[in-house]
Design a protein around this motif. Sequence first.
Motif, short mmCIF file in Angstrom:
data_model
loop_
_atom_site.label_atom_id
_atom_site.label_comp_id
_atom_site.label_asym_id
_atom_site.label_seq_id
_atom_site.Cartn_x
_atom_site.Cartn_y
_atom_site.Cartn_z
N ILE A 230 -17.87 -50.93 4.26
CA ILE A 230 -16.96 -49.79 4.32
C ILE A 230 -16.45 -49.48 2.92
CG2 ILE A 230 -14.79 -48.90 5.24
CD1 ILE A 230 -15.17 -50.64 7.68
N ALA A 231 -16.11 -50.52 2.16
CA ALA A 231 -15.65 -50.31 0.78
C ALA A 231 -16.73 -49.64 -0.05
CB ALA A 231 -15.24 -51.64 0.16
N ALA A 232 -17.98 -50.06 0.14
CA ALA A 232 -19.09 -49.45 -0.61
C ALA A 232 -19.27 -47.98 -0.23
CB ALA A 232 -20.39 -50.22 -0.35
N GLU A 233 -19.15 -47.70 1.06
CA GLU A 233 -19.25 -46.30 1.52
C GLU A 233 -18.17 -45.44 0.89
OE1 GLU A 233 -18.18 -43.75 5.51
OE2 GLU A 233 -18.84 -45.83 5.76
N LEU A 234 -16.94 -45.97 0.85
CA LEU A 234 -15.84 -45.21 0.25
C LEU A 234 -16.03 -45.04 -1.25
CD1 LEU A 234 -12.94 -46.85 2.26
CD2 LEU A 234 -13.69 -44.48 2.44
N ALA A 235 -16.59 -46.06 -1.90
CA ALA A 235 -16.89 -45.93 -3.32
C ALA A 235 -17.89 -44.81 -3.56
CB ALA A 235 -17.43 -47.26 -3.87
N GLY A 236 -18.88 -44.72 -2.68
CA GLY A 236 -19.86 -43.65 -2.80
C GLY A 236 -19.26 -42.27 -2.60
N ARG A 237 -18.13 -42.22 -1.91
CA ARG A 237 -17.47 -40.93 -1.66
C ARG A 237 -16.37 -40.63 -2.66
NH1 ARG A 237 -15.44 -41.04 4.24
NH2 ARG A 237 -14.88 -38.91 3.66
#
Length: 379
Positions: A230-237
């Motif tokens: 989830i943290a990686a997904e948010l970083a991508g956004r």
Amino acid sequence: MQPHPAGLPRNALKHRLASGDAPALSLTVRMVRSIEIAGLAKAAGFDALYVDMEHSSLSLESTMQICLASTAIGVTPLVRVANVSQIASVLDGGAEGVIVPHIDSAQAASEAVRAARFAPLGERSIPGALMPQFNYRPVPSSRMAQGLNDSTLVIVMIESDAALAEVDAIAAVPGVDMLFVGTNDLCASMGIVGQLEHPRVRDAYDRCLAACKANGKYLGVGGLNSKPEIAAELAGRGARFISMGTDIAFLLSGAATKINTQREEIARLETRTPKTEISGQKMTKAYWINTYREISDDAAVAEYGKLAGPAIVAGGGRFLARGLPGEVYEAGLRQRTILIEFDSLAQAIATHDGPGYQAALKALGSGAVRDIRIIEAAA
């Protein structure tokens, strides 16, 4: 915080946030009270650390020593204060930014800014020449105020439904650099404790990201150390700051991993060379037989399996067989069966009743109906 050639401080974390490089990763300090934690953070590769004065008993003196040591080796030190009244003290002592919890309104965010910024942005008192950010050199007050206003990070936490309702107004407050979502407290406020993947949490991140983008602020996320995807997904956004977890959690996790690895290795060797005597006393082995009569929730069974296997191995169990019977006779049923060997009946019972396996049972819930029997081998 290394001085510019002109003598003005330069916050490396603030520079990284603005650079567009990969998000900054931060360690939370709650237990370690000495400056060695700064060196450990550097060796591990953290960009920043923040001393958590809200959720620890660390003193102001210990906090400042950690901040000064961190600055000296290039790890940006932040401090999460317990309340607004601590802001000036930690900044005067060497913190390069503050994380302010319980910001539920634009007014609360403005109060944090006023405490952290010098005029004209705020009302922070001029401390004089003893400023570690300038290596204690005497600097004209106007120059000092400008340099620290430009370099100090003011991070406000979004961790309640009330804050979400005001998130656009909070993000619009001049002098705020970052909105930092405290996921665990946010879940608690929503009445969904621990449900980090809940749609309402996802929506909260969407709203915070939108507010940050609309107002030129950064987004930080915390409480997701168990959900790196989830943290990686948010970083991508667009999230620019990720709190990775506490010193306590890393110490416990590393120790538990090492212990489990050692126990698994011992169990593996015992499987190859069974130990039948200890101190001259013969031991009678025991066998744990587990039969699945009915499975109603495959996901719960899978989650159970993730926890049960390591717990059984850690307790000394050795998996001898698992799967459907090759053949059944008389009243036998073709049901999934697992056979586990232990060195003693007491060891098998202790493993079943221990906290590790009980946590697995909790994860299983009512997802399956099973027949579990523990029998002692014939003498």
